[in-house]
Design an enzyme around this catalytic site. Structure first.
Site, PDB file in Angstrom:
ATOM      1  CG  HIS C 127      59.296   1.044  52.059  1.00  0.00           C
ATOM      2  ND1 HIS C 127      58.155   1.303  51.444  1.00  0.00           N
ATOM      3  CD2 HIS C 127      59.852   2.177  52.598  1.00  0.00           C
ATOM      4  CE1 HIS C 127      58.039   2.493  51.291  1.00  0.00           C
ATOM      5  NE2 HIS C 127      58.817   3.106  52.310  1.00  0.00           N
ATOM      6  CG  ASP C 205      62.762  -1.595  47.743  1.00  0.00           C
ATOM      7  OD1 ASP C 205      63.263  -0.812  47.122  1.00  0.00           O
ATOM      8  OD2 ASP C 205      62.088  -1.446  48.794  1.00  0.00           O
ATOM      9  CD  GLN C 208      66.619   4.384  51.664  1.00  0.00           C
ATOM     10  OE1 GLN C 208      67.506   5.082  51.607  1.00  0.00           O
ATOM     11  NE2 GLN C 208      65.146   4.919  51.763  1.00  0.00           N
ATOM     12  CE  LYS C 231      62.777   6.196  49.052  1.00  0.00           C
ATOM     13  NZ  LYS C 231      62.509   7.047  50.131  1.00  0.00           N
ATOM     14  CB  CYS C 371      56.889   3.085  54.764  1.00  0.00           C
ATOM     15  SG  CYS C 371      56.077   4.550  54.384  1.00  0.00           S
TER      16      CYS C 371
HETATM   17  C1  LIG Z   1      63.545   0.756  51.012  1.00  0.00           C
HETATM   18  C2  LIG Z   1      62.485   1.420  50.264  1.00  0.00           C
HETATM   19  N1  LIG Z   1      61.770   0.905  49.458  1.00  0.00           N
HETATM   20  C3  LIG Z   1      60.673   1.525  48.664  1.00  0.00           C
HETATM   21  C4  LIG Z   1      60.672   2.791  48.878  1.00  0.00           C
HETATM   22  C5  LIG Z   1      59.223   3.781  48.145  1.00  0.00           C
HETATM   23  O1  LIG Z   1      59.897   4.594  47.363  1.00  0.00           O
HETATM   24  P1  LIG Z   1      58.855   5.544  46.653  1.00  0.00           P
HETATM   25  O2  LIG Z   1      58.099   6.470  47.655  1.00  0.00           O
HETATM   26  O3  LIG Z   1      59.737   6.662  45.772  1.00  0.00           O
HETATM   27  O4  LIG Z   1      58.134   4.775  45.595  1.00  0.00           O
HETATM   28  C6  LIG Z   1      61.408   3.620  49.971  1.00  0.00           C
HETATM   29  C7  LIG Z   1      61.003   4.896  50.265  1.00  0.00           C
HETATM   30  O5  LIG Z   1      60.035   5.538  50.467  1.00  0.00           O
HETATM   31  C8  LIG Z   1      62.357   2.826  50.467  1.00  0.00           C
HETATM   32  O6  LIG Z   1      63.057   3.503  51.657  1.00  0.00           O
END
Ligand SMILES: Cc1ncc(COP(=O)(O)O)c(C=O)c1O
Ligand SMILES: Cc1ncc(COP(=O)(O)O)c(C=O)c1O
Lengths: 413, 130, 413, 130
Positions: C127, C205, C208, C231, C371
């Site tokens: 991401h 990370d 998910q 999430k 993203c």
């Molecule tokens: C794999 C992953 N990493 C990071 C994020 C970023 O999370 P956040 O937008 O809550 O910072 C997301 C979701 O947008 C994601 O799916």
């Protein structure tokens, strides 16, 4: 002018704030810690509840109706929040709190702009949020950190400001709009004018000002104006940076990730338009919706009216406290020169003990260094006790404070 | 039958008019919608202050492609000055469909590229919210 | 194994989620966008409501009972959130979101640790939140950014990892636990083991993973594990960084201001203990309380059970989608190898159009580059359509998805 | 009369025992509570493995000062090893009052300094929450 309790009954919005009907150990909740965090009106609580119950979806991304709705709610909140303080929506950036807003500037602007030949000017009355980021940024860039003093009354000297600016090396002046300890209302518009004339940028820490008085960032003209939602009847988890769009355009991004980009390849990335360039990852959506409801509430109440109400409470508190023995009041002696808060010391009683005893009477005040240790050092105290007001306070709250202070004095006599 | 995806839109999406490259050309610009990855490039030949010919290219959703195709039919022959002043209402009226805030950006991408090509200013805010 | 709709009825917690009773244009809300943001159970909404209605006060500072109570609520939430993923409370730091958690590491750890001789290793399936911070941090330090490829099935190669580690210059491996596009579940424990053997640190990370499956950060053993509240059935405005306390101790602070300091003088400052050293300014208090309620809900449900439920829904969706003409599924082909989400492309229909048409049927899916633009480039698509599942989905949701995709295919035929 | 501020506490606060400097000393440490600015320093003279003498100094609220004063009366003469193992319960029992989470830190400041002085480890977590 003598302030009597009876002149203060014109504004009573206590019923709008659910928590104020809570009893603490059988006592009425007398909440005098709004400069720390404010209580929330029903309208704000309901907006957040409604958001999660009926409208929750991620924004800036969704095509389905729920997401379109959430996006519209979020950006409409931004518009109203920006307008509440006279700013542009595209130059109104949401951050985690005021501290994060100041850090955004300290990382993105300062680290790209400061050199060892430059200086940052802060004041002795700043909150740590407007000190420590500049300590780190000046350390990182080799720039100097210099200080403006306060006088006996807790006021800054514009002459000293001019003298500092005349050295020609000041790149940034970082100053509170309203001091969270002294209450001092600084002449920010004049400070900005002089700093700009000398080619310096200005960051105003408006954390205490926005909740308490009419603020128009357009008129003030600072490059950066930071404030925080939870002190302005809004939720925790959201701060606001309102800036000069042209300055923001030139700044490199700070936090990186989704939403703040335009295009990402393995080799490089380009940035989204304002304000999103500075908002990385999922935004504080419910928080923006809640803060939108808070500024709606404040706008409906009228900030001039709120300020006048809090000014009267402050005048009354100053008068009543001064009438007690062994009390020392910090900061300007008139309510006109200060925001809606009073810091004081009581002979022979440590602020912590005082706050504990007051707390047992249902009177909530803050006893602390108030995140302003350099100021405590200047005042020569380890901490002070602070009573602070919001629209929902009434003169009986001041009466309860005075009675509780007297009773503490009796215990420690 | 869905309102947004009327035959007329789908027909333009599947068989876009004035699609491709134009060589030589006098003006060109390229726009990108970071939200969905839509891209539209436009190339223009000018004669006597008018758009003598125009082609668009790129890829994207039915809305962005159909909007571009429909718009090009109106643009050829138009005064360049006048074309630079066309606004969102013009485009949305041409499409004749209700469009959500999110999809507006798709519908307006060609217009953004057009303005960019003519004025050199790529900043027309077809932002995420308008 | 053939999955039939009837095997999927064992878990139906829809009634716990108020928004799911909402109608969209007369249609039932079929929410299949939980990987984007999850819906919230009554319990979470009520916890936030109760916080503002009855308990709101600022923490870490107050002496009066309301503040003591708020502080206890906040820190108790931290304990439960830390424990939910098997971490220590003092090494569990609250941030604005997962993106901010990763940026904390990219600023505090990376900028102090990376040199031009070092490399950061990311993967093609990351991401933007786990790419762009490393682009900026490597640019700032002169370090290299290198990439691990994915194969046809969307899997990483541990051999390629070993080869990269064998070069000896990899200082950090930054990898998703579960891909938000492909669904791929990466062998994070094994990645950590190999990276640690090679002297590299690892950031996972987990944005998910935490909402979807049992996660034990202790067992995984990464130096940094980042995830996000919204999430995981929790509120917006809060993210979590769970780290190795010893590593955190050695890191310089990132955001500066109140609460993260021990002592501030004009000349210098010293830092608070963990976790507060990395939490500057007023915390996301209501958000922590809300996320605490969310992990309580998930713990009561049982993450193994939630995972099994979502695995079955995913298997069912994979099977049903594969049965349609003109569908291409991205990522691993079995539900066992992936999290509870399915990204796909439909011939002749742009994902944006598909999501719009589905949205009109009440079916909420995300159409986007998610993203993950470098991954889109690899897959050769501008965007994909993604259906993602949470505990509150049921097999009828998949049926509604399939029916809506068919209907879109008819429109675009 | 308030429970927390019993005569006994106030009496120790106003007239702290073993307050001041101890020269020469064998062990010393200084602790600071960033929450309220309380500071406590402790200096210890050791003989035969026992605390032969001890003084504390600094400033702070009634709870921190009284707790320190009360504790010193017990500490003098105690085995050094044993003193290093004293825990929060010991201190709170000595005070004999109910103390909120926030104020615990005040009450335990002397004990933290003591442990630091004896073991050299200043990390005993009398954190904001415990
Ligand atoms: C794999 C992953 N990493 C990071 C994020 C970023 O999370 P956040 O937008 O809550 O910072 C997301 C979701 O947008 C994601 O799916
Ligand atoms: C003057 C001033 N500046 C900054 C802050 C920091 O605000 P926050 O804690 O919301 O970041 C505060 C309040 O704590 C304040 O009073």
């Amino acid at each position: 002018m003598t302030t009597t309790a009876s002149t203060m009954t014109e504004l009573d919005v206590r019923a709008d704030f659910p928590i104020l009907s809570r009893k603490i150990g059988g006592k009425r909740l007398v909440y005098l810690d709004s400069s720390n965090t404010s209580q929330k009106p029903e309208r704000v609580i309901a907006a957040i509840d409604d958001y999660y119950r009926n409208r929750n979806a991620n924004i800036h991304r969704g095509v389905y109706p729920l997401a379109v709705e959430a996006d519209a709610l979020f950006e409409a909140a931004r518009e109203r929040i920006a307008a509440f303080t006279g700013g542009e929506a595209r130059a109104t950036i949401f951050t985690a709190n005021a501290t994060a807003a100041i850090n955004l500037v300290a990382y993105s602007w300062a680290r790209a702009s400061l050199t060892p030949q430059d200086a940052v000017l802060v004041t002795e009355m700043e909150h740590h949020a407007n000190i420590v980021p500049w300590q780190l940024a000046t350390a990182a860039t080799g720039a100097q950190l210099r200080w403006l003093d306060i006088d006996e009354q807790g006021l800054l000297s514009l002459d000293q400001l001019d003298a500092e600016l005349a050295t020609g090396d000041v790149k940034l002046v970082a100053v509170a709009h309203v001091s969270n300890v002294l209450g001092t209302i600084n002449p920010v518009k004049e400070i900005v004018r002089r700093a700009h004339d000398a080619g310096a940028r200005v960051l105003i820490d408006g954390a205490q000002a926005v909740p308490q008085m009419p603020v128009d960032v357009g008129t003030i003209g600072a490059d950066f104006y930071a404030w925080t939602g939870h002190k302005a009847l809004g939720p925790t988890g959201i701060g606001v940076l309102q800036a000069d769009a042209a300055v923001l355009e030139q700044m490199p991004p700070f936090l990186a990730g989704g939403d703040m980009i335009e295009r990402v390849t393995r080799e490089r990335s380009t940035w989204n338009e304002l304000p999103w360039k500075f908002e990385a990852g999922t935004s504080m959506i419910a928080e923006a919706v809640g803060l939108g409801a808070a500024v709606d509430y404040l706008a409906a109440l009228g900030m001039t009216r709120a300020r006048e109400h809090e000014r009267m409470l402050t005048a009354y508190a100053l008068e009543q406290l001064s009438a007690l023995d062994g009390i020392q009041i910090h900061g300007p002696l008139t309510a006109d020169a200060r925001g809606g808060l009073v810091s004081f010391s009581v002979d022979g009683i440590h602020p912590h003990d005082l706050a504990e005893l007051l707390g047992r009477e249902g009177v909530c005040v803050r006893a602390s260094h108030h995140c302003a240790q350099p100021l405590m050092a200047k005042l020569g105290v380890p901490a002070t006790t602070r009573a602070s007001f919001a629209a929902y306070n009434v003169s009986e709250d001041v009466d309860a404070l005075i009675a509780a202070v007297r009773s503490a004095q009796r215990i420690f006599a | 039958m869905d309102d947004l995806y009327r035959d007329f839109i789908l027909e333009h999406y599947k068989r876009p008019r004035n699609f491709g490259e134009l060589e030589p050309h006098d003006l060109e610009a390229h726009e990108y919608n970071p939200l969905c990855g839509d891209e539209i490039g436009v190339q223009i030949k000018v004669a006597d202050g008018k758009i003598a010919d125009l082609r668009f290219n790129g890829h994207g959703c039915a809305i962005s492609q159909a909007a571009a195709s429909i718009a090009t039919e109106e643009l050829i022959g138009m005064d360049v000055e006048e074309a630079a002043k066309l606004d969102a209402d013009w485009m949305l009226a041409l499409l004749g469909i209700d469009i959500s805030a999110t999809r507006r950006k798709c519908a307006l991408l060609l217009l953004k590229a057009l303005r960019h090509a003519i004025t050199g200013d790529g900043s027309w805010p077809v932002g995420a919210t308008d």
